[in-house]
Design a protein around this motif. Structure first.
Motif, short mmCIF file in Angstrom:
data_model
loop_
_atom_site.label_atom_id
_atom_site.label_comp_id
_atom_site.label_asym_id
_atom_site.label_seq_id
_atom_site.Cartn_x
_atom_site.Cartn_y
_atom_site.Cartn_z
N GLY A 137 -4.92 -46.83 -22.10
CA GLY A 137 -4.75 -48.27 -21.98
C GLY A 137 -3.36 -48.69 -21.53
O GLY A 137 -2.48 -47.88 -21.29
N SER A 138 -3.19 -50.00 -21.43
CA SER A 138 -1.91 -50.55 -21.00
C SER A 138 -0.92 -50.53 -22.16
O SER A 138 -1.29 -50.71 -23.32
CB SER A 138 -2.11 -52.00 -20.52
N HIS A 181 -5.55 -54.17 -15.63
CA HIS A 181 -6.28 -52.91 -15.52
C HIS A 181 -6.71 -52.72 -14.08
O HIS A 181 -7.15 -53.66 -13.42
CB HIS A 181 -7.49 -52.91 -16.44
#
Length: 295
Positions: free
Chosen positions: A144-145, A242
């Motif tokens: 993920g970020s 994303h």
């Protein structure tokens, strides 16, 4: 007898005069080098940076770009005012912030590694910026970020990990209402960076209940909630970040408000929002948070 030529004693200038001169310098390198004139000027330069005094001369942006000449995954900084380029860092940086308090850039890698980078000093010496390790790698997962956030009141440096579920992130059909589709972020983890013990300490929702976070593509910020009473305290306002949503114009958007206490995503609509923007959100170009100004 030879007459001696009088030499001006620049070290005797009052500090407020020196600071005024520093504010008129248009090139960052000249400003940093002015602090090396003598001890008096060095003290004035330290005051100039500590107070974050504005320059009276407009400063142009610098260009940060990938540069193969400096090695794999290396980066460089280009100053359009001087035409000079400086080698930056080779960190695999995913996110970066500038800290007004100490004048340093902080970069975050996918594995949680944090570097502090002193760009101003490098500009003065025309050399690669000094890089200091703040936090070593804490994970091997590119999950993920990840964002760096500086909390304004406590000064704590935070890592925010954002986990997104895009299993159903298909294109939205023309007859579907994107506003009714579920949002993608499923979890936020917030950690305090402990550089002394070299560990991440999970922060509770209560520790940020009086703050508001903004997270998105290339952006992070934290503000005291009392400065913006129309916003909901203890929440993170999220925008898309994303790669899967950046290539589609009409797919579901991951934009909303994350309630840190409840651990749930909320839509940007309802009585708590002053001006709820209309959906569907388009992603060409990528939605980003900005800070409007009248100046």
């Amino acid at each position: 007898m030879k007459e001696e030529t009088a030499v001006a004693d620049w070290s005797a200038l009052p500090e407020d005069v020196i600071i005024t001169v520093m504010g008129c310098l248009s090139v960052l390198g000249d400003l940093v080098r002015s602090g090396a004139v003598c001890s008096t000027w060095r003290d004035a330069y330290a005051t100039f940076r500590r107070l974050h005094l504005p320059s009276t001369t407009a400063q142009p942006p610098w260009l940060l770009y990938a540069c193969d000449a400096h090695g794999p995954a290396a980066a460089a900084l280009y100053c359009p005012a001087t035409g000079k380029s400086l080698r930056a860092w080779s960190t695999g940086c995913r996110h970066a912030i500038y800290d007004d308090a100490d004048g340093l850039f902080y970069t975050l890698r996918y594995d949680g590694f944090v570097y502090a980078i002193d760009v101003p000093r490098a500009a003065a010496a025309s050399s690669p910026p000094a890089t200091r390790e703040v936090m070593r790698s804490v994970t091997n997962a590119d999950n993920g970020s990840k964002y760096l956030v500086r909390v304004p009141c406590s000064g704590d440096l935070l890592q925010v990990w954002r986990f997104v579920n895009y299993d159903n992130g298909d294109e939205v059909e023309e007859d579907e209402d994107a506003e009714d589709l579920p949002l993608g972020t499923k979890h936020l983890q917030i950690f305090k960076v402990d550089g002394v013990e070299q560990k991440l300490v999970e922060a509770s929702a209560a520790s940020l209940e009086d703050h508001v976070l903004f997270l998105g593509h290339g952006f992070s910020a934290c503000f005291p909630a009392e400065h913006f009473p129309a916003l909901k305290p203890g929440c993170a306002y999220l925008a898309d970040d994303h790669e899967l949503v950046s290539v589609r114009k009409h797919c579901r958007r991951d934009i909303g408000r994350w309630d840190m206490k409840r651990g749930q995503m909320e839509k940007l609509s309802g009585e708590d929002d002053v001006a709820a923007p209309s959906q569907p959100w388009l992603n060409w170009p990528t939605p980003v948070w900005i800070t409007p100004t009248f100046y």
